[in-house]
Design an enzyme around this catalytic site. Sequence first.
Site, short mmCIF file in Angstrom:
data_model
loop_
_atom_site.label_atom_id
_atom_site.label_comp_id
_atom_site.label_asym_id
_atom_site.label_seq_id
_atom_site.Cartn_x
_atom_site.Cartn_y
_atom_site.Cartn_z
N HIS A 41 -1.21 -1.08 -4.28
CA HIS A 41 -2.50 -0.76 -3.67
C HIS A 41 -2.56 0.74 -3.36
O HIS A 41 -1.68 1.29 -2.72
CB HIS A 41 -2.64 -1.59 -2.38
N ASP A 101 -4.77 3.73 -1.70
CA ASP A 101 -5.84 4.02 -0.74
C ASP A 101 -6.33 5.45 -0.89
O ASP A 101 -5.62 6.39 -0.54
CB ASP A 101 -5.31 3.82 0.68
N SER A 160 0.84 -1.20 0.00
CA SER A 160 0.00 0.00 0.00
C SER A 160 0.87 1.25 0.00
O SER A 160 1.66 1.47 0.92
CB SER A 160 -0.90 0.01 1.23
C1 DX5 Z 1 -6.47 1.27 5.65
C2 DX5 Z 1 -6.03 1.05 4.24
C3 DX5 Z 1 -4.92 0.06 4.13
C4 DX5 Z 1 -3.65 0.47 4.80
C5 DX5 Z 1 -2.96 -0.78 5.24
O1 DX5 Z 1 -7.59 2.06 5.66
O2 DX5 Z 1 -7.09 0.56 3.45
O3 DX5 Z 1 -4.69 -0.31 2.79
O4 DX5 Z 1 -2.81 1.21 3.98
O5 DX5 Z 1 -1.91 -0.42 6.02
P1 DX5 Z 1 -1.19 -1.42 7.03
O6 DX5 Z 1 -0.68 -2.57 6.21
O7 DX5 Z 1 -0.10 -0.58 7.58
O8 DX5 Z 1 -2.20 -1.85 8.04
ZN ZN Z 2 -6.58 -0.30 1.39
#
Ligand code: DX5
Ligand code: ZN
Length: 216
Positions: free
Chosen positions: A34, A36, A9
Amino acid sequence: MKTKLIAPSLLSADFGNLEKEIEMLNRSQADWIHIDVMDGRFVPNISFGFPVMKIVKNHAKKFVDVHLMIVEPEKYVEKFIDFGADLVSVHYETCTHLHRTIDLIQNSGAKAGVVLNPATPVLMLEDIISEVDLVLLMSVNPGFGGQQFIENTYKKIAETRDLILSNNSTALIEVDGGVNLENAAKLFESGADVLVAGNSVFSSENPERTIELLKI
Ligand code: DX5
Ligand code: ZN
């Protein structure tokens, strides 16, 4: 699409060096990138939008996986696809006309995913599972990177697997939030096809190596 995919992400990347971070992901064994997108309304945080998508489009050589955490996502899905999204996932909780929005994404040339918050039951997908390309299970409450993994997700992966099998669906299962080197193998064994990893990749000393290890 093959399974056991890793989708780092970008939310946890260094935005001062975004091109370099994307080049690193291009070199790595990451399968997807990914993205966000948060609007400060559906989730209590604002991330980024089209200017960042433009940089991703110009530099990413990987499959671009866009996760929309925004109200009224149907207003923006076509634009995200124009900006290079290969897959667009929308939250069940944000779509009054989910079937129509899934159709819109697919007719605009991208794969379509539906996302469930931790408190939304898998059974809500019974009448859409045959239409979607992916189910994204949130394993944290959406809005922030670096949160703790919610253990109930394993139960939801099993339920999603059963729903997919009983409907002859080809949907992939993606898990997002709190994924790390301790739980990745168990998540893949439980039936996840794609794991999103933000903090565990970008805060590690060697992100490329961490991506590799997440697949083992
Ligand atoms: C949270 C996002 C995730 C986030 C995951 O709202 O949808 O994609 O970036 O981050 P980690 O892996 O650090 O939990
Ligand atoms: Zn996400």
